[in-house]
Design an enzyme around this catalytic site. Structure first.
Site, mmCIF file in Angstrom:
data_model
loop_
_atom_site.group_PDB
_atom_site.id
_atom_site.type_symbol
_atom_site.label_atom_id
_atom_site.label_comp_id
_atom_site.label_asym_id
_atom_site.label_seq_id
_atom_site.Cartn_x
_atom_site.Cartn_y
_atom_site.Cartn_z
ATOM 1 N N LEU A 199 0.811 -1.226 0.000
ATOM 2 C CA LEU A 199 0.000 0.000 0.000
ATOM 3 C C LEU A 199 0.846 1.278 0.000
ATOM 4 O O LEU A 199 0.402 2.328 0.444
ATOM 5 C CB LEU A 199 -0.986 0.025 1.172
ATOM 6 C CG LEU A 199 -2.005 -1.126 1.227
ATOM 7 C CD1 LEU A 199 -2.973 -0.930 2.386
ATOM 8 C CD2 LEU A 199 -2.765 -1.257 -0.097
ATOM 9 N N GLN A 202 9.401 -0.709 -7.203
ATOM 10 C CA GLN A 202 9.799 0.683 -7.035
ATOM 11 C C GLN A 202 9.901 1.236 -8.447
ATOM 12 O O GLN A 202 10.706 0.775 -9.243
ATOM 13 C CB GLN A 202 11.150 0.769 -6.318
ATOM 14 C CG GLN A 202 11.534 2.175 -5.845
ATOM 15 C CD GLN A 202 11.707 3.200 -6.938
ATOM 16 O OE1 GLN A 202 10.916 4.151 -7.025
ATOM 17 N NE2 GLN A 202 12.683 3.033 -7.801
ATOM 18 N N TYR A 239 16.943 2.206 -12.067
ATOM 19 C CA TYR A 239 15.611 1.631 -12.252
ATOM 20 C C TYR A 239 15.587 0.696 -13.462
ATOM 21 O O TYR A 239 15.079 -0.434 -13.381
ATOM 22 C CB TYR A 239 14.574 2.739 -12.432
ATOM 23 C CG TYR A 239 13.229 2.219 -12.879
ATOM 24 C CD1 TYR A 239 12.430 1.484 -12.007
ATOM 25 C CD2 TYR A 239 12.765 2.436 -14.182
ATOM 26 C CE1 TYR A 239 11.203 0.975 -12.417
ATOM 27 C CE2 TYR A 239 11.543 1.940 -14.594
ATOM 28 C CZ TYR A 239 10.771 1.204 -13.715
ATOM 29 O OH TYR A 239 9.568 0.703 -14.131
ATOM 30 N N VAL A 254 2.897 11.283 -16.527
ATOM 31 C CA VAL A 254 2.678 12.647 -17.018
ATOM 32 C C VAL A 254 1.196 12.935 -17.234
ATOM 33 O O VAL A 254 0.717 14.039 -16.937
ATOM 34 C CB VAL A 254 3.489 12.907 -18.306
ATOM 35 C CG1 VAL A 254 3.056 11.978 -19.435
ATOM 36 C CG2 VAL A 254 3.378 14.358 -18.733
ATOM 37 N N ARG A 276 6.028 9.750 -26.839
ATOM 38 C CA ARG A 276 5.909 8.517 -26.065
ATOM 39 C C ARG A 276 4.757 7.691 -26.649
ATOM 40 O O ARG A 276 3.916 8.185 -27.385
ATOM 41 C CB ARG A 276 5.641 8.818 -24.576
ATOM 42 C CG ARG A 276 6.764 9.526 -23.842
ATOM 43 C CD ARG A 276 7.993 8.644 -23.706
ATOM 44 N NE ARG A 276 9.047 9.287 -22.937
ATOM 45 C CZ ARG A 276 10.005 10.039 -23.454
ATOM 46 N NH1 ARG A 276 10.017 10.282 -24.761
ATOM 47 N NH2 ARG A 276 10.957 10.556 -22.691
ATOM 48 N N GLY A 330 19.213 13.573 -19.818
ATOM 49 C CA GLY A 330 18.934 12.147 -19.648
ATOM 50 C C GLY A 330 17.574 11.714 -20.149
ATOM 51 O O GLY A 330 17.311 10.516 -20.254
#
Length: 310
Positions: free
Chosen positions: A33, A75, A140, A183, A207, A266
């Site tokens: 959660l 994550q 990541y 976004v 994207r 980046g």
């Protein structure tokens, strides 16, 4: 079929749980959660509040005896992975190993793993297919790629079946308005609060935006198909930020203030997936047009902001 969904109270996971129920399966949810909400789940679904790296996961598997695991918990913030790569690896890599060990010890037949476009890094060509070179740009991206290798090794060593699904930019209802790749949720939240939208750079970066229910349907299809496959999930449609804001403004129906900031170092300039393999292997295709998905998402966010019980 009993299906354990990690992150099952979260944005994508809760939609997978809904579709599992609709298709007559028995979902079990494991979620800490941190971003999910237990209210996303229908009454009666077995729910365990814990992290994927917790030792108690073994007890859950022993009690519930799932046939399949759909692994969504992660994550997912790139910036957080840069600031704290150890925490990122503990959740995404060590947590997946803990899960794989539970699968091995308790006779799970298959794992379906949510990977990411972040494993590819800067595209060398478009659209990106599954044979594109792998070159992650962040901890990541590394922490989403590494479990792919572990999963393949567990398949070789222990006969665990798998399907790896690499997601493009997923959006839709229940997405939290923060974090990487969110976004659309961030822009909708700011629109509804009459706040300006910030675009980094000229807004021509692109994207591949895919609606969450299309992602969930692919996971359901992978229950029966795609064994041993690594598949891209997107729409195959490239959308610039400027075009995205234009469509959102038309749906919103009010004044949209846009501010431009310096381009972030980046950031990938252009990205779009080839999804032909997923269509062939899973018998699946994305069916939600961007405008339609944006309209549903904005209406959901408007109701939630107004305090409507959803």
């Amino acid at each position: 079929m009993k299906v354990l969904v990690t992150g099952g109270a979260g944005f994508i996971g809760s939609h997978i749980v809904d579709q599992l129920l609709e298709n007559g399966n028995q979902p079990i949810v494991l979620d800490n959660l941190s971003t999910g909400e237990e209210t996303h789940l229908k009454d009666g679904i077995p729910f365990y509040r814990m992290n994927v790296q917790d030792e108690a996961i073994d007890w859950v598997f022993r009690e519930e005896k799932p046939d399949v695991v759909i692994h969504q918990a992660a994550q997912s913030q790139v910036t957080q992975s840069v600031e704290n790569p150890m925490m990122d690896a503990q959740t995404n890599i060590l947590g997946t190993i803990r899960l794989l060990e539970a699968c091995r010890c308790h006779g799970v037949k298959k794992i379906i793993y949510a990977s990411s476009a972040a494993v590819y890094g800067n595209p060398e060509y478009l659209p990106i297919d599954e044979d594109h070179p792998i070159s992650p740009l962040s901890p990541y991206g590394i922490s989403k790629l590494t479990p792919e290798t572990y999963i393949k090794v567990y398949a070789e060593l222990y006969g665990l079946s798998y399907t790896i699904l690499r997601y493009a930019n997923v959006y839709g209802i229940r997405q939290v308005a923060h974090g990487e790749g969110a976004v659309i949720s961030i822009f909708i939240d700011r629109l509804l609060r009459n706040q300006p939208l910030t675009i980094f750079g000229d807004g021509e970066q692109t994207r591949d935006y895919i609606y969450v229910e299309d992602i969930a349907r692919a996971n359901i299809a992978a229950l029966e198909h795609g064994d041993g496959e690594t598949l891209n999930l997107g729409t195959g449609v490239s959308t610039s930020l400027n075009d995205l804001v234009k469509v959102m403004g038309e749906i919103y129906g009010g004044k949209v203030e846009v501010k431009h900031a310096l381009e972030r170092s980046g950031d990938i300039r252009f990205s779009c997936f080839c999804v032909d393999r997923a269509k062939t292997v899973l018998g699946w295709s994305p069916c939600t047009e961007l405008e339609e998905g944006l309209r549903w998402t904005m209406e959901y966010c408007r109701k939630k902001m107004d305090g409507v019980c959803l």
